[in-house]
Design an enzyme around this catalytic site. Structure first.
Site, short mmCIF file in Angstrom:
data_model
loop_
_atom_site.label_atom_id
_atom_site.label_comp_id
_atom_site.label_asym_id
_atom_site.label_seq_id
_atom_site.Cartn_x
_atom_site.Cartn_y
_atom_site.Cartn_z
N CYS A 148 39.94 37.09 39.90
CA CYS A 148 38.69 38.03 40.59
C CYS A 148 38.42 39.37 39.91
O CYS A 148 37.32 39.64 40.11
CB CYS A 148 39.37 38.33 41.97
SG CYS A 148 38.31 39.31 43.36
N CYS A 199 43.62 38.26 49.52
CA CYS A 199 42.75 38.62 50.59
C CYS A 199 42.33 37.54 51.45
O CYS A 199 42.15 37.74 52.52
CB CYS A 199 41.60 39.30 49.91
SG CYS A 199 40.51 38.43 48.89
#
Length: 346
Positions: free
Chosen positions: A90, A187
């Site tokens: 990410c 997340c």
């Protein structure tokens, strides 16, 4: 760089980065990437913090891109038998990839994040140095960044002494999130149950067997993706002694005692170096095979498609798909993806 867009997560670190940059005279804006359904709560926390700080705020809806670049890759690595590190992916593709592109398109000179890391320029290249607060240091998670990405990035928290200093700064500024808890989990898998997440999103676990190192079949398992190297709990099989996952062979999961987890030689691929394009000769480094593990002395040997880490002492549970990062003292040399272990040379 004078105009900086800060990647705001809705937490105290990125909000403090905004405050520090404003104090240093930068023209600061804030923005949040909406990466998944349900991320609106963090986005609203970030928007409110930006309003309290007195900076402009943008919201980038990147859910489709996050699915393609991070979640699909997360699934692919599990299906191939590895254990992925989605935060490293990410950072490379989203935070310092698409977010940076969005910032530049809006007319900003670069971006900043709430990562704890120091950046310096040495010999015409950007290098990362561990944060002053070594407990919070996040250079491991940044080992995949390119020179172009680093050239357009600031890390204002790298020289901060402690997290308490960050919270005090936010509290003095009257930010509501000054004592918000840090996020620890992936997340998009906040409860930590990645298998429930994967199966809910279409993954069909690959059937196979638990086997011994010499190939003896012990029992069927619940799906190859449910296990990772070093795992002991939750195996669903009792062998009368402590048993660990040693690795995978296709859809089969190899079990054995803890001694089988240790290896001196680790192969690493997709390697990204910071101080140079690639080392010309072997070099001594201190390496980490997981974010939470301690540094271990090793010899880094460049190979055609990556490098080999040859540790002074055997390391536990080098896991394919995870990230290996290597350092020269406080400076990050680089990092890559663990491919597997290698037998000692005879």
């Amino acid at each position: 760089m004078r105009r900086i867009l800060v990647a705001m997560s809705g937490g105290v670190d990125s909000a403090a980065a905004c405050l520090l940059l404003k104090q240093q005279g930068y023209e600061v804006g804030g923005a949040t990437m909406l990466l998944r359904d349900g991320g609106e709560v963090e986005a609203e926390d970030a928007r409110r913090a930006a309003e309290q700080i007195g900076i402009s705020f943008h919201l980038f809806d990147l859910r489709r891109e996050f699915q393609e670049k991070v979640i699909d890759e997360f699934t692919r690595v599990y299906q191939s038998g590895g254990t992925p590190n989605p935060c490293v992916v990410c950072n490379r593709t989203m935070k310092f990839g698409m977010f940076l592109e969005k910032a530049l398109a809006l007319g900003y000179d670069g971006i900043a994040t709430g990562h704890y890391a120091r950046m310096e320029e040495k010999n015409g290249r950007y290098v990362l140095r561990t944060a002053r607060d070594r407990v919070k240091d996040q250079t491991y998670m940044l080992c995949g960044l390119s020179q172009w990405q680093l050239a357009h990035t600031l890390f204002p928290l790298g020289t901060v002494e402690s997290k308490a200093e960050i919270r005090a700064l936010a509290e003095q500024a009257g930010l509501e999130l000054s004592h918000k808890h840090d996020s620890q989990d992936i997340c998009f898998v906040p409860d930590g149950d990645y298998m429930a997440y994967l199966t809910a999103h279409g993954l069909v676990p690959q059937a196979g067997n638990f086997i011994t190192a010499d190939g003896k079949i012990l029992a069927p398992h619940a799906g190859m993706e449910a296990y990772t190297t070093g795992q002991r709990r939750g195996l669903g099989i009792a062998l009368g002694q402590r048993t660990y996952v040693l690795g995978k062979r296709g859809a089969d999961v190899v079990l054995g005692d803890e001694a089988g987890l240790f290896a001196r030689r680790v192969a690493v691929g997709e390697v990204n170096y910071l101080p140079f394009e690639k080392p010309e000769t072997p070099m001594r480094v201190q390496a980490k095979l997981r974010y939470t593990t301690k540094f271990a002395d090793a010899l880094l040997l460049p190979t055609e498609h990556g490098c080999e880490l040859r540790f002074d002492t055997p390391q536990r549970a080098a896991t394919p798909g995870q990230t290996a990062a290597f350092y020269d003292g406080e400076y990050l040399v680089g990092g890559g993806t663990i491919l597997g272990t290698m037998k000692d040379e005879q």
